[in-house]
Design an enzyme around this catalytic site. Structure first.
Site, PDB file in Angstrom:
ATOM      1  N   GLU A  81       1.051  -1.284  -0.046  1.00 33.73           N
ATOM      2  CA  GLU A  81       0.090  -0.076   0.018  1.00 33.73           C
ATOM      3  C   GLU A  81       0.605   1.264  -0.233  1.00 33.73           C
ATOM      4  O   GLU A  81       0.504   2.152  -0.595  1.00 33.73           O
ATOM      5  CB  GLU A  81      -0.961  -0.001   1.375  1.00 33.73           C
ATOM      6  CG  GLU A  81      -2.042  -1.027   1.383  1.00 33.73           C
ATOM      7  CD  GLU A  81      -3.115  -0.763   0.102  1.00 33.73           C
ATOM      8  OE1 GLU A  81      -3.073   0.371  -0.436  1.00 33.73           O
ATOM      9  OE2 GLU A  81      -3.868  -1.393   0.119  1.00 33.73           O
ATOM     10  N   SER A 339     -31.264 -22.492  51.382  1.00 35.28           N
ATOM     11  CA  SER A 339     -30.575 -22.993  52.390  1.00 35.28           C
ATOM     12  C   SER A 339     -29.094 -22.556  52.117  1.00 35.28           C
ATOM     13  O   SER A 339     -28.305 -22.990  53.145  1.00 35.28           O
ATOM     14  CB  SER A 339     -30.665 -24.462  52.850  1.00 35.28           C
ATOM     15  OG  SER A 339     -31.914 -24.680  53.378  1.00 35.28           O
TER      16      SER A 339
END
Length: 774
Positions: A81, A339
């Site tokens: 690029e 519980s």
């Protein structure tokens, strides 16, 4: 003034004016770097994306830095690029002239001449492909170079480059197309991803593999021509085909991701989740789902208690199942804990000196004002040890213990370490909280359970990578150790030589009122495991309770965790006995050590104790005085009970069982048999107190006969005297009127035999008769 001086001034003025105009333009049109609703992603500890949240345009990204991308990708990208990226000021005039000449000579657009900076400018501020648009793009490129470093500009490209559809950035592309981190890209994969942004739709490797391969080979040839990669390496890569599976969208731990999103404002939120474990648990959940009742969901939480990092978070059985309320996160929801709070109470009571591990507690019917608790199995078990009461999750001993410790005190202790119990508006903590009469979230409960694995220190969950470890004391190391060993099935003391240093799985179940919530909380050598099963809308599910619905899932998770690759070859954390814990032989019913052969030692128990102390047996409120354990009596030379002022009277201490336990005791342990007969010459004065409790309708030692020709005998009995309104009846130790304490029993006997009938009042008085049916 000479012409030269004037020219210099004009030049300087022009430069100043130009600089001012550029500054003004930059201020009036700043770089659009900040998004109103940016794309965000939640990732696991190793970087694996768990869930993505798209921006307003539906785009999703996986933010990366230069260090988090393969160097091969950066080489391929810059070589293809923008070879001069590190040197130009944002615009490369030579590249523009070269592109213009190539396009003019070819009669079509062959090369664009854009630098990587100009591409970033187009990505952050798209403009039409016109001459004016190109000028605007060039201006943005100059702004980028002005405000940002080259590394920052390149990072913007890495995170904004288009890769087709809703994907932007090499991180999102690498995870979606390849299922791997961009740091792990091979050379061939790096070359492919470097070229895809040129035409992401036309080069999609899952749809057009030949096109993608041709584009990849083009960049490979250029890398070889520039000498970036060796020719031999490039030739080898070009032999590799291009084929990728369809895009993979991150779909793990959705409810955790939603929670993490509210805890951080970062674009990439790194959690402590183990992606592999999360994936396994979610896969197993699909199997569990088929066994669940309709509209029932499930939640699982796994925490490494050595670090308190959350390793797996499954808030519902299936996010997409609306029938099971899959969108509701049950880990963070407030539910009745059943519980599962009991271990905290027993640990706090140990530290408070109320009990030792084998202290005597009473599982007998009691009423506390308008509150009358019962056991899950609707029966009662009489004398039980603290460890047995905890393991069997008996309710009455827990209520007795909470009455002594204080519900407000317990709620405050839990709130101090982050477990906030919720009560209805204007309500205060009361005795029902220990049986689930409160609300709490699984996240807070599991975090508090860390106290049993962290020497009494309860720590907060660490959900995000940056979360620091924070802990507070809840229990002493000794109390935490004792409770954990009881829950692991090691209530009976063992020598250190045989006691496993690595604690086995300890677990506790819970079931809320009406079978709405089924719980199982586990502690193994390394992990805390929380399991919840129920309907998120709170509808009761008959037959759904902890031991049946949640424990099988807990056991499967425990085996999965202990066999995980993460633990292979690693030493498991040990849990040595603290110096404050020792073994003592205590005696029931008094609860303390007695010399060998002492007549008041009716039953010996080996018990873990804290700091070498053994508290006396805990009596319930109202059982002191006349009904206490320690009785002082005076006897004469014949061993009969006499008054204290009788001639020759000798004081004697007798330790008796708590009176409410009488129906469960063998005849020789009851008070009538333990106390000597009363002397007829100098009888002791009657004690003041409650009216005596009597049974009418049948006499002690009576023999009852069935009528001729009848196979049954019907017997009606009543109770007289005693304290309070409630009465509990027992036949041979079995409760007759569970839930119907005003009932006057009508007994039907179909066969003969010896029977014992007992009645208990509200303060613990017991009347007993023994009779025979023939």
């Amino acid at each position: 003034m000479t012409v030269a001086v004037r020219s210099i001034k004009i030049l300087l003025l022009s430069l100043i004016t130009l600089a001012a105009l550029l500054w003004l333009a930059d201020r009036l049109s700043p770089l659009p770097l900040r998004e109103a609703a940016p794309a965000r992603v939640v990732v696991a500890e190793d970087g694996t994306p768990l869930w993505r949240f798209a921006d307003k345009n539906g785009i999703w990204r996986y933010p990366v830095t230069l260090e988090e991308v393969s160097p091969w990708y950066l080489e391929a990208l810059l070589s293809y690029e923008d070879r001069w990226f590190w040197h130009h000021p944002g615009i490369n005039p030579l590249a523009i002239l070269r592109a213009a000449w190539q396009n003019l000579r070819g009669g079509e657009i062959i090369s664009g001449g854009s630098t990587l900076t100009m591409q970033v400018a187009r990505l952050i501020d798209p403009q039409p492909r016109t001459f004016t648009g190109k000028l605007h793009q060039g201006w943005r490129a100059l702004q980028l170079e002005w405000h940002l470093s080259k590394q920052e500009i390149l990072t913007l490209y890495l995170n904004r480059a288009p890769f087709g559809g809703t994907l932007e950035g090499v991180g999102a592309a690498s995870w979606s197309w390849l299922g791997k981190s961009p740091a792990s890209l091979t050379r061939g994969e790096a070359a492919l991803l470097a070229v895809l942004p040129q035409a992401p739709s036309r080069l999609r490797p899952d749809r057009w593999p030949e096109r993608a391969r041709a584009a990849r080979d083009k960049i490979l040839r250029r890398l070889a021509a520039y000498g970036v990669w060796p020719r031999a390496v490039v030739d080898e890569i070009m032999q590799e085909p291009v084929w990728l599976a369809p895009r993979q969208m991150p779909q793990l731990a959705p409810l955790l991701a939603r929670r993490a999103l509210s805890l951080s404002n970062q674009s990439k939120i790194t959690t402590t989740i183990d992606a592999s474990l999360q994936r396994q648990i979610e896969a197993l959940a699909q199997g569990w789902k088929g066994a669940l009742p309709p509209r029932t969901s499930m939640a699982v939480l796994v925490v490494d208690h050595t670090t308190m990092q959350v390793r797996a978070w499954m808030g519902s059985v299936d996010l997409n199942d609306d029938g099971r309320f899959g969108h509701v996160d049950m880990i963070g929801s407030v539910r009745s804990p059943g519980s599962v709070l009991k271990p905290f109470l027993y640990g706090l009571a140990l530290d408070d000196g109320l009990i030792a591990a084998e202290s005597l507690l009473q599982d007998v019917p009691r009423r506390f004002g308008d509150y009358r608790p019962g056991n899950f199995d609707t029966g009662f078990h009489g004398p039980v040890s603290a460890s047995e009461a905890l393991v069997r999750s008996l309710n009455l001993p827990a209520v007795q213990l909470l009455e002594a410790y204080g519900p407000k005190r317990m709620a405050a202790a839990l709130r101090h370490v982050g477990l906030t119990l919720r009560f209805p508006a204007a309500a205060e903590p009361n005795l029902s909280l220990i049986l689930g009469g409160t609300g709490a979230s699984m996240a807070e409960i599991v975090a508090a359970y860390s106290a049993f694995a962290r020497h009494g220190q309860a720590a907060r969950l660490r959900l995000l990578k940056q979360d620091a470890l924070a802990e507070r004391p809840l229990l002493s190391p000794g109390a935490a150790w004792i409770v954990r060993r009881i829950l692991a099935g090691e209530a009976q003391p063992q020598p250190d030589s045989t006691l496993p240093a690595v604690a086995p799985l300890a677990w506790k179940t819970g079931t809320s009122y009406g079978y709405r919530d089924a719980w199982a909380i586990g502690i193994n050598a390394r992990y805390l495991i929380g399991v919840w099963v129920g309907r998120p809308d709170g509808t009761p599910v008959a037959g759904q309770y902890g031991i049946a619905s949640a424990v099988p899932i807990l056991n499967q998770l425990h085996h999965l965790l202990m066999a995980s690759p993460q633990l292979r070859g690693r030493a498991l954390p040990v849990d040595p006995r603290p110096a404050s814990v020792s073994v003592v032989t205590l005696c029931w019913p008094g609860g303390q050590p007695l010399p060998a052969g002492d007549v008041n030692c009716r039953q010996q128990r080996q018990s873990w104790v804290l700091n070498g102390t053994t508290p006396p047996t805990l009596l319930a409120v109202g059982q002191e005085g006349l009904f206490g354990l320690q009785q002082t009596i005076w006897t004469n030379q014949r061993g009969e009970r006499v008054a204290a002022d009788c001639s020759g009277a000798r004081a004697q201490q007798v330790v008796l069982w708590p009176m409410p336990l009488e129906p469960w005791l063998v005849p020789g342990e009851r008070r009538a048999q333990r106390l000597p007969p009363v002397s007829s010459d100098c009888a002791p004065a009657l004690r003041s107190g409650a009216p005596p409790l009597l049974i009418t309708g049948v006499r002690d030692a009576q023999i009852l006969h069935r009528l001729p020709g009848k196979t049954q005998l019907t017997l009606s009995v009543t109770a007289q005297g005693g304290e309070g309104q409630e009465r509990w009846w027992f036949l041979n130790g079995e409760v007759l009127n569970a839930g119907q304490t005003h009932l006057t029993p009508r007994l039907v006997f179909e066969r003969g035999g010896q029977y014992q009938l007992s009645v208990l009042d509200e303060i613990g008085q017991v009347a007993t008769v023994t009779f025979r049916v023939e």
